[in-house]
Design an enzyme around this catalytic site. Structure first.
Site, PDB file in Angstrom:
ATOM      1  NE  ARG A   1      -4.066  -1.879   2.183  1.00  0.00           N
ATOM      2  CZ  ARG A   1      -4.952  -2.116   3.141  1.00  0.00           C
ATOM      3  NH1 ARG A   1      -4.921  -1.394   4.254  1.00  0.00           N
ATOM      4  NH2 ARG A   1      -5.882  -3.041   2.987  1.00  0.00           N
TER       5      ARG A   1
ATOM      6  CD  GLU B   1      -4.472  -7.293  -5.124  1.00  0.00           C
ATOM      7  OE1 GLU B   1      -5.189  -8.294  -4.930  1.00  0.00           O
ATOM      8  OE2 GLU B   1      -4.504  -6.296  -4.390  1.00  0.00           O
TER       9      GLU B   1
ATOM     10  CG  LEU C   1       4.082 -17.777  -1.331  1.00  0.00           C
ATOM     11  CD1 LEU C   1       4.249 -16.671  -2.367  1.00  0.00           C
ATOM     12  CD2 LEU C   1       3.154 -17.311  -0.218  1.00  0.00           C
TER      13      LEU C   1
ATOM     14  CE1 TYR D   1      -9.916  -7.803  -4.900  1.00  0.00           C
ATOM     15  CE2 TYR D   1      -8.248  -9.461  -5.412  1.00  0.00           C
ATOM     16  CZ  TYR D   1      -8.671  -8.366  -4.669  1.00  0.00           C
ATOM     17  OH  TYR D   1      -7.843  -7.823  -3.712  1.00  0.00           O
TER      18      TYR D   1
END
Length: 327
Positions: free
Chosen positions: A24, A36, A79, A119
């Protein structure tokens, strides 16, 4: 609902209580894209160290496009959901080759990139370019379904359409990135799944839910399937035999699968390693047996010195097995 008042209350709360997340602090579309992709089906706390290391290793589209698939998979190791890493790699190549290294700004072009759905496209356009677009994911879906007391499954076509429609009504033209961050944080910190903290919710007076803990409604999950996968541990002169996977972990190195027609003794012997791990709607039991040296398939199998194993991409279940067995 007074939408202006709702936004004002939410933004005021976020300025004081919102999460300070590294992605951010930037408007770089590459850094936003990386975050993302990593955050898809993965918790923020897990992503944080990977995000930092990834940007150090691949700081921009050009660096990622130049990397080999093995380097990309190795950096992503741990991940899970490795298709995300392959899609991110493919996207970097497309941005360099087709867009001259500049990330496209239009939703129509963004959504055509590998692994980028509605999205993700909206999130990148919002957080990198401050475009006024709604975002609907796990946290915001929960908030919106409670806010509007949605009594239909949110994972149905009608439910998804309802969420996107209501999200679009609420997103402001001015400072949409702040608003969308606030909505995400409300879902992550206050409007949580099992025990929503309604007593401290900054937008409680706008919420129509009579029983917020029962929302959102979802369709029944498919039954978890049980699978057993058997692999062999083959060692020679401080080297380990591994096989390049072409299925679930395509491009990564795994312990060689047992070929039952050749290793019929596996059913009568105990495994030297046993573990269970989830994979989408499966629960997989990994069994490893100590086996004799098989005939090597040079097309997909290789010997690796023990000291080299840390430098190659190995999926976490197999890496844990190897670490346990070699130690």
């Amino acid at each position: 609902m007074n939408i202006l008042e709702f936004r004002s209350a939410l933004n005021y709360w976020c300025r004081k209580n919102g999460r300070d997340l590294p992605w951010r602090r930037t408007r770089d579309p590459y850094a936003v894209l990386v975050s993302e992709f990593m955050l898809q089906q993965t918790q923020v706390a897990t992503v944080m160290p990977y995000y930092k290391k990834w940007l150090q290793r691949f700081p921009n589209f050009a660096a990622l496009a130049r990397a080999s698939e093995a380097e990309v998979l190795h950096a992503w190791q741990g991940l899970g959901y490795y298709a995300r890493a392959r899609n991110l790699h493919a996207t970097a190549k497309l941005v360099v080759d087709r867009h001259r290294g500049r990330f496209p700004r239009s939703i129509e072009q963004i959504v055509q990139l590998p692994g980028v759905g509605k999205y993700t496209a909206h999130a990148i356009a919002t957080f990198a370019f401050d475009q006024s677009l709604p975002i609907v994911e796990a946290n915001t879906s929960r908030v919106l379904s409670r806010l509007f007391d949605l009594q239909i499954p949110i994972d149905s076509t009608a439910g998804r359409n309802a969420l996107w429609s209501r999200a679009a009504r609420l997103v402001p033209k001015k400072s949409p990135a702040l608003y969308n961050s606030a909505l995400l944080d409300l879902g992550a910190l206050v409007c949580v799944s099992r025990k929503p903290k309604c007593g401290i919710c900054p937008v409680k007076k706008f919420c129509r839910a009579k029983s917020p803990e029962s929302l959102p409604i979802k369709r029944p999950r498919p039954q978890t399937k049980q699978l057993v996968e058997e692999h062999s541990l083959v060692i020679r002169n401080d080297r380990l035999l591994l096989e390049k996977s072409n299925n679930r972990w395509r491009g990564m190195w795994i312990l060689p699968p047992l070929k039952l027609d050749r290793f019929k003794w596996s059913s009568s012997r105990c495994p030297i390693y046993n573990s269970v791990f989830p994979f989408t709607n499966h629960r997989i039991t990994l069994k490893v047996f100590s086996g004799p040296q098989p005939k090597i398939d040079n097309r997909k199998q290789r010997w690796f010195a023990f000291r080299k194993i840390d430098s190659i991409p190995v999926p976490s279940p197999h890496r844990r097995a190897i670490a346990s067995l070699l130690n």
